[in-house]
Scaffold this motif. Sequence first.
Motif, short mmCIF file in Angstrom:
data_model
loop_
_atom_site.label_atom_id
_atom_site.label_comp_id
_atom_site.label_asym_id
_atom_site.label_seq_id
_atom_site.Cartn_x
_atom_site.Cartn_y
_atom_site.Cartn_z
N THR A 108 0.83 -1.21 0.00
CA THR A 108 0.00 0.00 0.00
C THR A 108 0.86 1.25 0.00
OG1 THR A 108 -1.73 -1.19 1.21
CG2 THR A 108 -1.85 1.21 1.19
N LEU A 109 1.95 1.24 0.75
CA LEU A 109 2.85 2.40 0.76
C LEU A 109 3.39 2.68 -0.63
CD1 LEU A 109 4.84 1.76 4.08
CD2 LEU A 109 3.19 3.59 3.65
N MET A 110 3.85 1.66 -1.33
CA MET A 110 4.40 1.87 -2.66
C MET A 110 3.32 2.19 -3.69
SD MET A 110 7.48 1.89 -2.06
CE MET A 110 7.78 2.37 -3.75
N ARG A 111 2.13 1.68 -3.47
CA ARG A 111 1.03 2.02 -4.38
C ARG A 111 0.68 3.49 -4.26
NH1 ARG A 111 -4.35 2.00 -3.76
NH2 ARG A 111 -4.26 0.89 -1.76
N TYR A 112 0.73 4.03 -3.04
CA TYR A 112 0.48 5.46 -2.87
C TYR A 112 1.55 6.29 -3.58
CZ TYR A 112 -3.06 4.46 0.72
OH TYR A 112 -4.18 4.04 1.39
N ALA A 113 2.80 5.86 -3.47
CA ALA A 113 3.87 6.61 -4.13
C ALA A 113 3.69 6.60 -5.65
CB ALA A 113 5.23 6.03 -3.74
N LEU A 119 0.89 6.11 -7.25
CA LEU A 119 -0.32 6.86 -7.57
C LEU A 119 -0.02 8.35 -7.68
CD1 LEU A 119 -3.37 7.23 -7.90
CD2 LEU A 119 -3.57 7.13 -5.40
N SER A 120 0.81 8.86 -6.81
CA SER A 120 1.15 10.27 -6.86
C SER A 120 1.86 10.63 -8.16
CB SER A 120 2.03 10.63 -5.65
OG SER A 120 2.39 11.99 -5.68
N SER A 121 2.80 9.77 -8.60
CA SER A 121 3.50 10.04 -9.85
C SER A 121 2.55 9.95 -11.05
CB SER A 121 4.66 9.07 -10.03
OG SER A 121 4.21 7.75 -10.17
N VAL A 122 1.59 9.03 -11.01
CA VAL A 122 0.62 8.93 -12.10
C VAL A 122 -0.24 10.20 -12.16
CG1 VAL A 122 -1.43 7.70 -12.90
CG2 VAL A 122 0.57 6.42 -12.14
N LEU A 123 -0.64 10.71 -11.02
CA LEU A 123 -1.47 11.91 -11.00
C LEU A 123 -0.71 13.12 -11.54
CD1 LEU A 123 -3.26 11.53 -7.53
CD2 LEU A 123 -4.24 11.17 -9.82
N ILE A 124 0.58 13.24 -11.20
CA ILE A 124 1.32 14.40 -11.69
C ILE A 124 1.63 14.26 -13.17
CG2 ILE A 124 3.60 13.50 -11.04
CD1 ILE A 124 2.40 17.15 -10.93
N LEU A 125 1.96 13.03 -13.62
CA LEU A 125 2.25 12.83 -15.03
C LEU A 125 0.99 12.97 -15.88
CD1 LEU A 125 4.74 9.83 -14.83
CD2 LEU A 125 5.28 12.19 -15.45
N ASP A 151 -11.48 7.29 -12.96
CA ASP A 151 -12.00 5.93 -12.99
C ASP A 151 -11.05 4.99 -13.70
OD1 ASP A 151 -14.32 6.61 -11.61
OD2 ASP A 151 -15.38 7.19 -13.45
N HIS A 152 -10.35 5.49 -14.71
CA HIS A 152 -9.36 4.66 -15.40
C HIS A 152 -8.19 4.34 -14.47
CE1 HIS A 152 -11.60 6.27 -18.85
NE2 HIS A 152 -11.13 5.24 -19.54
N ILE A 153 -7.85 5.26 -13.58
CA ILE A 153 -6.78 4.99 -12.62
C ILE A 153 -7.22 3.94 -11.62
CG2 ILE A 153 -5.38 6.05 -10.80
CD1 ILE A 153 -5.44 8.64 -12.32
N TYR A 201 -2.08 16.10 -6.47
CA TYR A 201 -1.17 14.95 -6.60
C TYR A 201 -0.50 14.60 -5.28
CZ TYR A 201 2.63 18.34 -6.50
OH TYR A 201 3.50 19.32 -6.11
N TRP A 202 -0.50 15.53 -4.33
CA TRP A 202 0.20 15.33 -3.07
C TRP A 202 -0.61 14.50 -2.06
CZ3 TRP A 202 -3.11 17.33 0.46
CH2 TRP A 202 -3.99 18.32 0.01
N MET A 203 -1.90 14.28 -2.33
CA MET A 203 -2.74 13.57 -1.36
C MET A 203 -2.26 12.14 -1.09
SD MET A 203 -6.73 14.65 -1.82
CE MET A 203 -7.16 13.37 -0.62
#
Length: 444
Positions: free
Chosen positions: A129-134, A136-142, A157-159, A183-185
Motif C-alpha cells: 500500500t505504501l508503494m502504491r500510494y507513491a 499513484l502520486s506520480s501517475v497523478l502528476i504525469l 475511474d481509469h486509474i 497529486y500530493w494527497m
Amino acid sequence: MTVSYSLEVANVKFYGFSRLLFRWKGSIYRLLYKELLVFCGVYLFFSVFYRVLLTSKQQDLFERVSIYCDQFTNTNFIPVLFVLGFYVTLAFNRWWGQYTSFPLPDNLMMVVSGNVHGSDETGRLLRRTLMRYANLSSVLILRSISTRVLKRFPTLDHIVEAGFMTPLELKKFESLHSDFNKYWMPLTWFSNLASRAREEGRVRDDIALRLLMDELNNYRAKCSLLFHYDWISIPLVYTQVVTIAVYSFFAFCVIGRQFLNPEKGYSGHKVDMYVPVFTLLQFFFYTGWLKVGELIINPFGEDDDDFETNQLIDRNMQVSMLAVDDMYQNLAPIVKDKHWTQSHFSIPYTQSSAAEALRPAFKGSAFDMRLSAEDLELHRPTGEPVNTQYLPLRGCQGDGLDGLLRSGSLPHLMDVLTDPDEDDEPDEAGTNSISHKEQEKEEV
C-alpha cells in the motif's frame, strides 16, 4: 518511442556518425521537411516570377529590392546565431532538469523493504500500500503534464481500473475540495500510514521512520518540480523573438538570395543558378536548430524523442511491488564464495576480452616519470655543513623507480645528506652500508 543509437556509437568507427544520417525516425529530416518544402516552393515562385512574368523595367526594380534584402542577410542586422544559440542552450538545460526530476521509486522502495517489517499478510499489505500510494502520486502528476499519460488515463475511474487507487480512496480523494492539483494527497496517506506502522512496531525505531520520511520528501520534491516545470515555461517573449528572428531572416533570403541576370554585372551575381544550394543548407541548419529547441522544450509530448512516460509508469509499479513484496526477506543462502581459500586470485576473462588482462594497472600519471640525479639531491636552505654517505638507492614508489634504475637513467648510488648532530654517533646501519661498499670495491 525514444530513438536510441547508443550501441552504434559505442566505438569509434569509419563512417560512425555518417551512418546515423540515413535514419528517418527521430531525425531532423522528419521534423524539418515540411518547412523546407514551403521555403523551396516560395523561392521557386519568386524565381519564376522574376524570370518569366516581369517586364524589363519591373526586373530592374526587383533586382534593386533583391540586392537591398541581401544586405540584411549577409550582415548582423538580424542576430540569428546569437539568439538561437542562447535559446537552445536554455531549452536543453530545461530538458535535462526535467529528465533528472522524473520521480523514480527505487530509493523509496529500498527503504520500505528494509524498514517496514512483517512477513504476515498485514505486513505485506502495508508495504504494498505504501508503494502504491507513491506510484499513484506520480501517475497523478504525469497525467496533468503528459499527453501520453492523459490519453491512457483520461479520468480517475481509469486509474481505479488500473489498480493504482481503490474506489474508497477515490471517494476520499474527490471529497477533499481544492482548486489546485491534488497529486500530493497519496503522499500524505503514505506519511500517515508510515506513522501508524511505527506505532504498531512495524517500523522499529524513529531513525527508520525518519529515513522513510526523508525519502518520501525527496520523491515528493521531484513530483513538485515536474509540476513547476510544466507551470513555469521559458518566457513566451523569448520564444517569439527566436521564431521571428529565424523566419524573418529567411523571408528576406527568399528575395535577397535570388540569382540575378549576370549580364547586368551585379556584384556576386556572375553565375546564374536555379538552385540556391548554400541558402538551402543555411535554412537547414538554422531552422533545424529552431526545431531542436521546439522538440526539447517540453519532452512530455508524443514526439519520437519525448520521454516514454507510460513505460516508466509500468516499470515503476512492477519494480516497486517486486522489491517490497516478492523480495522481502527473500535471501539466497549465505555460502563461502569461490575464492574463499585464495588470498590472491584473478577474475577470468573471455577470449574476446583477454587482451585487457595484459594491460598494466594505472598507478598515477607521475609514477614512471624519469628523474635525474640532481632531482634527487637534498639541499638545506641554511647552508649547514653536511656529511655524505652512500647508500643503495631504493625507489620510493616501488617498481616505477626500480624500472628507472634498470633503464640506466639514474646512478646505482646516490648521496644521502645527514644532519650534523648525527656525525658523532653514526648508527649501525650507516656503518654496515659503508662496509658493504668497501666489500664491493674489493670484489671488483
